[in-house]
Enzyme design. Structure first.
Site, PDB file in Angstrom:
ATOM      1  N   GLN A 187       8.754   5.156  -2.810  1.00 47.78           N
ATOM      2  CA  GLN A 187       8.696   6.125  -3.910  1.00 47.78           C
ATOM      3  C   GLN A 187       7.263   6.394  -4.386  1.00 47.78           C
ATOM      4  OE1 GLN A 187      11.123   8.025  -4.985  1.00 47.78           O
ATOM      5  NE2 GLN A 187      12.644   7.051  -3.688  1.00 47.78           N
ATOM      6  N   SER A 188       6.308   6.285  -3.488  1.00 55.42           N
ATOM      7  CA  SER A 188       4.896   6.425  -3.832  1.00 55.42           C
ATOM      8  C   SER A 188       4.535   7.820  -4.333  1.00 55.42           C
ATOM      9  CB  SER A 188       4.056   6.116  -2.593  1.00 55.42           C
ATOM     10  OG  SER A 188       2.721   6.554  -2.752  1.00 55.42           O
TER      11      SER A 188
END
Length: 171
Positions: free
Chosen positions: A88-89
């Site tokens: 989920q960067s």
């Protein structure tokens, strides 16, 4: 300007103006007052910088960095960009959106850090895919192992004859 001379600011601005750059962000982003937070904390007056409005896949402060790093990549004839971080960067989300805007291939190697939750296509991962990033999700033990996978992806693309820029590698 407090704590900085106007001369130094101009010197830095001139140095930045010499660097290759592509326009990605909607700038300047606004500042919004936070009267409730100011009141709750009893002052001072608090404002928030609205980097969510930079314009790339829900925005963020990395957009400004990509204006320069991808500007240099384009100047060098890069056609594929590789990066990696957690599934989920925000960094990877903005990289994927910037690449889409610039017509560059984007390859992301994303590390599972939340177990089975990282198998769900949602949030940043969904946006990565929607803007066309080629995503590999890996279940590696640490960031060093992720960095090796990212670098290897870059080498694989170079072996295919592509000019590659490797961004963040997760370590």
């Amino acid at each position: 300007m407090k704590n900085a001379s106007k001369e130094r600011f101009e010197e830095l601005k001139q140095a930045l103006d010499k660097l290759p750059r592509v326009e990605l962000a909607h700038l300047p982003t606004p500042f919004d007052p936070c009267p409730g937070l100011t009141r709750t904390l009893g002052g001072p007056e608090i404002w928030i910088k609205r980097d969510d409005m930079t314009g790339l896949a829900t925005g963020g402060n990395k957009t400004r960095m990509f204006e320069y790093t991808l500007g240099k990549a384009i100047e060098n004839g890069v056609e594929a960009v590789v990066g990696g971080a957690a599934v989920q960067s925000n960094y990877c989300r903005q990289m994927a959106a910037a690449c889409a805007k610039l017509g560059l291939e984007c390859h992301l190697v994303l590390r599972k850090v939340r177990g089975a939750k990282d198998d769900e296509i949602q949030g940043g991962l969904l946006l990565d895919l929607l803007v066309g990033a080629q995503v590999e999700i890996v279940d590696v033990d640490d960031w060093v192992a992720l960095a090796e996978r990212v670098r290897q992806r870059g080498q694989d693309l170079e072996a295919q004859g592509k000019k590659v820029w490797v961004g963040r590698v997760g370590d």
